[in-house]
Enzyme design. Structure first.
Site: not given
Ligand code: NDP
Length: 295
Positions: A171, A240
């Site tokens: 990834k 990241k």
């Molecule tokens: P988002 O920022 O949309 O969501 C992050 C999630 O993590 C939210 O549910 C957030 O909760 C939660 N979170 C953040 N900090 C904490 C914490 N300290 N404790 C508990 N929960 C926490 O991120 P994405 O969904 O975009 O990305 C998630 C993963 O997937 C990442 O690793 C990213 O690199 C990967 N990814 C993303 C893609 C994309 O197109 N967006 C594509 C492929 C992979 P809260 O709702 O409370 O903020």
């Protein structure tokens, strides 16, 4: 037999992924528990998709736990909270784009509790998550993957890429390549813009020629030239991922100067343009460097 599935992290990716799990669970008589740091999102998910919003400790009762959080550091926090309550025999499927070093440690930790860890990051973006067509790259025990494979309802393609950490490694390299093509195409278009060339026409040519990529075919025409920069994948998350590819280069004593350079550039763009902006907004830094606008 009813299987209890759980999903932690209902962000841009996790929310639609957990919705596909809910559909799968309905069809097969399973149940899906959800937890999110901002509890209102989990409650809304339960309302909309028929999942069960539960306190974090109750997630530990699941047979299969999915996590999709920003980095391995947040997964560590959740693991620490749950570790002593987990069910022996359970499988933890981490769909975060995490760090291979963390995967090794997390797998060892969980192994002591009788739980198997699979690093299973995804690609395909929010559109792929909504369509249930994500590509899942899995590192870890292939038998554990076979046990959870029927539950990967958000996947269009599942590839076992090697031992623990291999999924995170693939990834990171994939996204470093996204960074390279996005950045380099941005540079090329910036100098063409300064030369007075129409950028739509230039992309028309590039996309019928050997310089094309997902950045030239989709990202730049749809997000940059339109000036929309829709925030579906944060620039901070791409920076990241490129940083993880650099760490991987070090840990295998490899040599990957282009990947290192793009990681540096993305870190700079993250600082100047903003962490939470869409990753394509990194090109605003190139625009400043060239005193031009890509439109
Ligand atoms: P988002 O920022 O949309 O969501 C992050 C999630 O993590 C939210 O549910 C957030 O909760 C939660 N979170 C953040 N900090 C904490 C914490 N300290 N404790 C508990 N929960 C926490 O991120 P994405 O969904 O975009 O990305 C998630 C993963 O997937 C990442 O690793 C990213 O690199 C990967 N990814 C993303 C893609 C994309 O197109 N967006 C594509 C492929 C992979 P809260 O709702 O409370 O903020």
């Amino acid at each position: 037999m009813m299987t209890t599935l759980a999903f932690v992290g209902l962000g841009a990716m996790g929310d639609p992924m957990a919705a596909h799990l809910a559909r799968h669970a309905r069809d097969h008589g399973h149940r899906v528990l959800v937890w999110n740091r901002t509890a209102a999102k989990a409650d809304a998910h339960a309302q909309t998709h028929g999942t069960q919003s539960v306190p974090l400790t109750e997630i530990a009762a699941a047979d299969v736990i999915f996590t999709c959080l920003p980095t391995s550091a947040e997964v560590d926090e959740i693991m620490t909270a749950l570790r002593d309550r987990l069910r022996p025999g359970a499988v933890w499927v981490d769909c975060t784009s995490g760090h291979p070093d963390a995967a090794a440690r997390q797998a060892d930790d969980l192994n002591r509790a009788g739980v198997t860890f699979l690093d299973a990051p995804v690609s395909g973006g929010t559109a792929g998550a909504q369509a249930g067509r994500l590509t899942v790259m899995v590192g870890g025990d292939p038998d554990a993957l076979d046990r959870v494979r029927p539950h990967l309802a958000f996947a269009g393609k599942v590839v076992h890429v090697g031992g623990t950490g291999a999924g995170f490694s693939v990834k990171a390299v994939n996204n470093a390549l996204l960074g390279v093509t996005l950045w380099a195409t941005g540079e090329g278009l910036a100098i063409l813009g300064r030369a007075g060339v129409n950028l739509g026409a230039a992309l028309d040519v590039i996309n019928a020629s050997s310089g094309r990529s997902n950045a030239s075919e989709n990202l730049i025409p749809q997000r940059v030239l339109t000036r929309e920069f829709p925030a579906t994948f944060a620039l901070g998350l791409l920076a990241k991922d490129a940083g993880i590819a650099v760490d991987l280069t070090q840990s295998v004593q490899g040599s990957a100067p282009v990947l290192a350079q793009v990681a540096d550039l993305l870190r700079g763009a993250q600082r100047v343009v903003g962490d939470a902006e869409d990753h394509t907004a990194a090109l605003k830094l190139i625009e400043s460097m060239n005193d031009t606008v890509l439109k």
